[in-house]
Design a protein around this motif. Structure first.
Motif, PDB file in Angstrom:
ATOM      1  N   HIS A  77       0.833  -1.202   0.000  1.00 41.10           N
ATOM      2  CA  HIS A  77       0.000   0.000   0.000  1.00 41.10           C
ATOM      3  C   HIS A  77       0.868   1.252   0.000  1.00 41.10           C
ATOM      4  O   HIS A  77       1.738   1.411   0.853  1.00 41.10           O
ATOM      5  CB  HIS A  77      -0.931   0.015   1.213  1.00 41.10           C
ATOM      6  CG  HIS A  77      -2.135   0.871   0.991  1.00 41.10           C
ATOM      7  ND1 HIS A  77      -2.092   2.235   1.029  1.00 41.10           N
ATOM      8  CD2 HIS A  77      -3.402   0.543   0.678  1.00 41.10           C
ATOM      9  CE1 HIS A  77      -3.294   2.709   0.769  1.00 41.10           C
ATOM     10  NE2 HIS A  77      -4.096   1.700   0.550  1.00 41.10           N
ATOM     11  N   GLN A 123      -7.022   5.971   2.892  1.00 35.99           N
ATOM     12  CA  GLN A 123      -7.937   5.344   1.937  1.00 35.99           C
ATOM     13  C   GLN A 123      -9.204   4.862   2.646  1.00 35.99           C
ATOM     14  O   GLN A 123     -10.309   5.017   2.124  1.00 35.99           O
ATOM     15  CB  GLN A 123      -7.265   4.178   1.223  1.00 35.99           C
ATOM     16  CG  GLN A 123      -8.184   3.537   0.195  1.00 35.99           C
ATOM     17  CD  GLN A 123      -7.529   2.411  -0.590  1.00 35.99           C
ATOM     18  OE1 GLN A 123      -6.360   2.091  -0.392  1.00 35.99           O
ATOM     19  NE2 GLN A 123      -8.284   1.824  -1.484  1.00 35.99           N
ATOM     20  N   GLN A 144     -11.409   7.835   3.354  1.00 37.61           N
ATOM     21  CA  GLN A 144     -12.084   8.271   2.138  1.00 37.61           C
ATOM     22  C   GLN A 144     -13.141   7.276   1.692  1.00 37.61           C
ATOM     23  O   GLN A 144     -14.092   7.645   1.002  1.00 37.61           O
ATOM     24  CB  GLN A 144     -11.066   8.492   1.021  1.00 37.61           C
ATOM     25  CG  GLN A 144     -10.135   9.648   1.277  1.00 37.61           C
ATOM     26  CD  GLN A 144      -8.998   9.724   0.271  1.00 37.61           C
ATOM     27  OE1 GLN A 144      -8.821   8.851  -0.569  1.00 37.61           O
ATOM     28  NE2 GLN A 144      -8.198  10.779   0.381  1.00 37.61           N
TER      29      GLN A 144
END
Length: 130
Positions: free
Chosen positions: A32, A42, A45
């Motif tokens: 990642h 992430q 979000q």
């Protein structure tokens, strides 16, 4: 108690380096972009801001479902993890849902993500002999 002992004891219930949770976490963090901070961004979000905040914070950890993680991470990330580990996508997301809240909580005892990815990478590398 060191980080490895804490991860093995609290998260895994033992010291077996072959744990699927550890394998998935190692693969996820190594692949990642941005390590743990990038992963948490992430997830934020992806609609898991409340969960992430609870994991990093000092209070109780909110649970997350496999479906929520799958939606937040996306099929490409889950598929890549599953293929790399020889597991099906459902196993990957179920294991992450069970272990990720405690893992993040363990890595951020003071409520800060700073430095957590380096510690985890070193610890997991030691467990897997890398």
């Amino acid at each position: 108690m060191g980080l490895l002992d804490q991860l093995a004891g609290e998260l895994l219930g033992g010291s077996d380096g072959a744990s699927p949770v550890l394998q998935i976490a190692q693969q996820l963090l190594q692949s990642h972009e941005g390590g743990l901070a990038g992963l948490l961004a992430q997830l934020n979000q992806g609609g898991l801001a409340d969960q992430v905040k609870s994991w990093v914070g000092t209070g109780a950890n909110l649970p997350v479902s496999a479906d929520q993680l799958s939606a937040a991470l996306g099929p490409a990330v889950i598929g890549k993890l599953a293929a790399a580990l020889g597991m099906d996508a459902g196993t990957v997301t179920n294991q992450l849902a069970q272990g990720l809240p405690q893992l993040v909580d363990t890595l951020t005892p003071g409520g800060s993500v700073e430095g957590a990815s380096d510690l985890l990478s070193q610890g997991l590398g030691s467990l897997f002999g890398r």
